[in-house]
Design a protein around this motif. Structure first.
Motif, PDB file in Angstrom:
ATOM      1  N   GLN A  23       0.845  -1.191   0.000  1.00 42.59           N
ATOM      2  CA  GLN A  23       0.000   0.000   0.000  1.00 42.59           C
ATOM      3  C   GLN A  23       0.883   1.245   0.000  1.00 42.59           C
ATOM      4  N   ALA A  24       0.774   2.055  -1.042  1.00 43.18           N
ATOM      5  CA  ALA A  24       1.544   3.284  -1.139  1.00 43.18           C
ATOM      6  C   ALA A  24       0.758   4.441  -0.522  1.00 43.18           C
ATOM      7  N   ASN A  25       1.494   5.447  -0.087  1.00 40.90           N
ATOM      8  CA  ASN A  25       0.915   6.657   0.492  1.00 40.90           C
ATOM      9  C   ASN A  25       0.895   7.730  -0.586  1.00 40.90           C
ATOM     10  N   VAL A  26      -0.287   8.215  -0.930  1.00 34.77           N
ATOM     11  CA  VAL A  26      -0.423   9.242  -1.954  1.00 34.77           C
ATOM     12  C   VAL A  26      -1.079  10.466  -1.331  1.00 34.77           C
ATOM     13  N   GLY A  27      -0.588  11.643  -1.695  1.00 36.70           N
ATOM     14  CA  GLY A  27      -1.163  12.843  -1.104  1.00 36.70           C
ATOM     15  C   GLY A  27      -0.816  14.080  -1.893  1.00 36.70           C
ATOM     16  N   ILE A  28      -1.402  15.175  -1.472  1.00 33.41           N
ATOM     17  CA  ILE A  28      -1.136  16.465  -2.106  1.00 33.41           C
ATOM     18  C   ILE A  28      -1.286  17.553  -1.048  1.00 33.41           C
ATOM     19  N   GLY A  29      -0.388  18.524  -1.084  1.00 37.87           N
ATOM     20  CA  GLY A  29      -0.426  19.597  -0.100  1.00 37.87           C
ATOM     21  C   GLY A  29      -0.196  20.942  -0.755  1.00 37.87           C
ATOM     22  N   VAL A  30      -0.691  21.992  -0.119  1.00 40.65           N
ATOM     23  CA  VAL A  30      -0.550  23.345  -0.651  1.00 40.65           C
ATOM     24  C   VAL A  30      -0.117  24.295   0.453  1.00 40.65           C
ATOM     25  N   GLY A  31       0.601  25.349   0.048  1.00 43.22           N
ATOM     26  CA  GLY A  31       0.897  26.449   0.940  1.00 43.22           C
ATOM     27  C   GLY A  31      -0.173  27.512   0.816  1.00 43.22           C
ATOM     28  N   LEU A  32      -0.561  28.103   1.936  1.00 42.48           N
ATOM     29  CA  LEU A  32      -1.660  29.075   1.949  1.00 42.48           C
ATOM     30  C   LEU A  32      -1.225  30.466   2.380  1.00 42.48           C
ATOM     31  N   GLY A  33       0.055  30.659   2.611  1.00 45.17           N
ATOM     32  CA  GLY A  33       0.511  31.965   3.072  1.00 45.17           C
ATOM     33  C   GLY A  33       0.073  32.222   4.504  1.00 45.17           C
ATOM     34  N   ASN A  34      -0.238  33.475   4.799  1.00 41.87           N
ATOM     35  CA  ASN A  34      -0.579  33.873   6.166  1.00 41.87           C
ATOM     36  C   ASN A  34      -2.063  33.777   6.487  1.00 41.87           C
ATOM     37  N   THR A  35      -2.847  33.190   5.575  1.00 40.87           N
ATOM     38  CA  THR A  35      -4.285  33.081   5.789  1.00 40.87           C
ATOM     39  C   THR A  35      -4.694  31.616   5.856  1.00 40.87           C
ATOM     40  N   ARG A  36      -5.271  31.224   6.977  1.00 38.00           N
ATOM     41  CA  ARG A  36      -5.774  29.848   7.092  1.00 38.00           C
ATOM     42  C   ARG A  36      -7.187  29.816   6.529  1.00 38.00           C
ATOM     43  N   ARG A  37      -7.336  29.186   5.388  1.00 36.40           N
ATOM     44  CA  ARG A  37      -8.625  29.136   4.702  1.00 36.40           C
ATOM     45  C   ARG A  37      -8.854  27.730   4.178  1.00 36.40           C
ATOM     46  N   GLN A  38     -10.068  27.476   3.767  1.00 31.89           N
ATOM     47  CA  GLN A  38     -10.399  26.158   3.241  1.00 31.89           C
ATOM     48  C   GLN A  38      -9.585  25.860   1.988  1.00 31.89           C
ATOM     49  N   ALA A  39      -9.124  24.639   1.887  1.00 33.64           N
ATOM     50  CA  ALA A  39      -8.339  24.220   0.731  1.00 33.64           C
ATOM     51  C   ALA A  39      -8.931  22.913   0.200  1.00 33.64           C
TER      52      ALA A  39
ATOM     53  N   ALA B  62      10.720  32.440   4.131  1.00 29.17           N
ATOM     54  CA  ALA B  62      10.721  33.609   3.247  1.00 29.17           C
ATOM     55  C   ALA B  62      10.770  33.190   1.788  1.00 29.17           C
ATOM     56  N   LEU B  63      11.545  32.150   1.489  1.00 31.47           N
ATOM     57  CA  LEU B  63      11.626  31.659   0.114  1.00 31.47           C
ATOM     58  C   LEU B  63      10.293  31.079  -0.333  1.00 31.47           C
ATOM     59  N   GLN B  64       9.636  30.324   0.544  1.00 26.51           N
ATOM     60  CA  GLN B  64       8.331  29.762   0.189  1.00 26.51           C
ATOM     61  C   GLN B  64       7.317  30.863  -0.087  1.00 26.51           C
ATOM     62  N   ALA B  65       7.326  31.895   0.768  1.00 26.74           N
ATOM     63  CA  ALA B  65       6.400  33.015   0.564  1.00 26.74           C
ATOM     64  C   ALA B  65       6.675  33.714  -0.759  1.00 26.74           C
ATOM     65  N   ALA B  66       7.959  33.861  -1.100  1.00 26.51           N
ATOM     66  CA  ALA B  66       8.310  34.503  -2.367  1.00 26.51           C
ATOM     67  C   ALA B  66       7.855  33.670  -3.553  1.00 26.51           C
ATOM     68  N   LEU B  67       8.001  32.354  -3.462  1.00 25.59           N
ATOM     69  CA  LEU B  67       7.578  31.476  -4.554  1.00 25.59           C
ATOM     70  C   LEU B  67       6.060  31.512  -4.743  1.00 25.59           C
ATOM     71  N   LEU B  68       5.316  31.590  -3.621  1.00 23.33           N
ATOM     72  CA  LEU B  68       3.862  31.679  -3.726  1.00 23.33           C
ATOM     73  C   LEU B  68       3.431  32.954  -4.432  1.00 23.33           C
ATOM     74  N   ARG B  69       4.203  34.019  -4.262  1.00 21.02           N
ATOM     75  CA  ARG B  69       3.855  35.298  -4.891  1.00 21.02           C
ATOM     76  C   ARG B  69       4.255  35.338  -6.361  1.00 21.02           C
ATOM     77  N   ARG B  70       5.142  34.445  -6.792  1.00 20.08           N
ATOM     78  CA  ARG B  70       5.666  34.485  -8.164  1.00 20.08           C
ATOM     79  C   ARG B  70       5.517  33.116  -8.829  1.00 20.08           C
ATOM     80  N   PRO B  71       4.289  32.707  -9.137  1.00 27.28           N
ATOM     81  CA  PRO B  71       4.083  31.354  -9.681  1.00 27.28           C
ATOM     82  C   PRO B  71       4.748  31.121 -11.027  1.00 27.28           C
ATOM     83  N   ARG B  72       4.866  32.151 -11.866  1.00 31.75           N
ATOM     84  CA  ARG B  72       5.520  31.958 -13.165  1.00 31.75           C
ATOM     85  C   ARG B  72       7.017  31.706 -12.987  1.00 31.75           C
TER      86      ARG B  72
END
Length: 433
Positions: A217-233, A340-350
């Protein structure tokens, strides 16, 4: 000698709480290990324990039945190109991880803590009894039980009811994420991590994974960063699309569907709380110690819990400053810059999409794979001398400068010992709904 029933109460019996209770009990402390759940119980997780966590297990002599070792990792970029990230042994960590279902792992650690002398308590903590100076005299369970101690260690997850009750949680300064996972039948030769585009040349703000597991049985998942706002994902549709992509790649069989899906919040980068306030120490996810770049939380939880317990044993009257200093020594150079790097990447998806494509390009990936692996996994400090360690150290310093310029809020919890609490007078505080 304390006249209270316990020297320490640990709230939460996951990896952080159980390691803290284990070290305290072995050190002769009277410790209660409280958790709302009946064990064994499951948790949403990738089930991969990183090298630093493996080292803690070895140094404490704790045996955990694992489903196998994880060494190198295969990272796939939006273009479909893959880079094999090598696993290196360090001076103070193992050269591999282990794969252990949380149902098994958490139970084994809790059993080890109880065997060492920790008192297990099944209780949901809903209030604290605190003095006006910020000292928490006791935690109070929903059934009215009062667990009094000289020190309280919070190891109760990213949302940490204890941190909220103690006035330590500031959600607006936290770096949030959310992840879901399921199990499905698959044989996975290497842990697989997939960085996706949400749409052409705009990076998905997270990643998908397929990790080897027990009994086919393999473990499969997906996660996202939400920045400074905890909201539904809402991620179930994303997980379904990810599984379809894995099937198209041949990583799982055609028509394979994931089983029951579980999810959980992430608080990353050492954000959202101080590490200590008064006689309350926070460890693991409760202290926001999840890696902001790849979401690992188990190894940081175990390391921080051990540091918390050692600070209590060495400085029982005031462990907060010693613990915060120790925590900053281990995580302070990496986590603020990674956040800080993660926050910068979230702001610059391209730009992030272009960067990942470059990292997995055939010529470049051979040059940067070791650097990527060491820095991304937070393993630069303690690495064996080698070119990839030196270059990863340079990346860590650059990320640290990024944090100093724009992420001062991220560094505060790890850089200063807190003698009191930010909430002023607190008598008995009840949990908010």
């Amino acid at each position: 000698m304390s006249e209270r029933p316990f020297d320490a109460v640990v709230v939460g019996a996951g990896p952080a709480g159980s390691i803290a209770a284990l070290v305290l009990a072995r050190g002769g402390a009277r410790v209660a290990l409280a958790d709302k759940a009946s064990f064994p119980r499951d948790k949403a997780c990738g089930d991969l324990v990183g090298p630093r966590g493996v080292q803690v297990l070895a140094e404490l002599g704790v045996h955990v039945p694992d489903a196998g070792q994880g060494s190198d990792l295969l990272a796939v970029g939006p273009s479909g190109q893959a880079s094999r990230l090598p696993a290196f042994p360090g001076r103070d960590y193992a050269g591999h991880g282990v794969v252990v279902p949380r149902l098994v792992f958490d139970h084994a650690l809790r059993e080890a803590a109880v065997a060492a002398g920790a008192t297990p308590v099944q209780a949901r903590v809903t209030a604290v009894d605190a003095d006006g100076d910020g000292t928490v005299r006791a935690v109070i369970a929903s059934d009215g039980r009062r667990l009094a101690a000289d020190v309280v260690i919070g190891a109760d997850g990213a949302l940490s009811p204890l941190a909220r009750l103690a006035g330590m949680l500031d959600p607006d300064t936290a770096l949030w994420g959310f992840a879901i996972r399921a199990y499905l039948p698959a044989e996975v030769p290497l842990p697989l991590l997939v960085l996706l585009d949400a749409r052409p040349w705009r990076i998905y703000p997270g990643y998908g994974w397929l990790f080897p597991g027990a009994d086919g049985q393999a473990n499969v998942g997906i996660g996202v960063g939400l920045g400074n706002t905890r909201r539904q994902a809402p991620l179930r549709d994303d997980l379904a699309r990810f599984c379809a992509m894995l099937a198209a790649r041949g990583d799982i069989g055609p028509g394979v569907r994931p089983g029951p899906v579980t999810g959980g919040w992430l608080r990353m980068g050492g954000t959202g709380t101080p590490a200590a306030a008064g006689n309350v120490l926070l460890a693991g996810d409760a202290a926001g110690l999840i890696n902001p770049l790849q979401g690992e939380g188990i190894a940081p939880a175990m390391v921080s819990a051990r540091l918390a317990a050692e600070a209590v044993l060495a400085h029982p009257a005031n462990p907060g400053p010693a613990y915060t200093e120790a925590l900053a020594g281990v995580f302070g150079r990496y986590l603020p810059g990674a956040a800080a790097l993660q926050a910068a990447l979230l702001r610059r998806p391209r730009a992030a999409s272009a960067g990942v494509r470059l990292l997995t390009a055939p010529l470049v990936r051979r040059l940067v794979a070791g650097t990527w692996s060491l820095y991304w996994n937070g393993l630069v400090d303690g690495a064996q001398p080698r070119p990839s360690a030196w270059s990863a150290g340079m990346v860590q310093r650059v990320a640290g400068l990024l944090a100093e310029r724009g992420g001062e809020r991220l560094t505060a919890p790890l850089s200063s010992a807190v003698a009191g609490t930010p909430s002023g007078d607190r008598q008995v505080t009840k949990s908010a709904p």
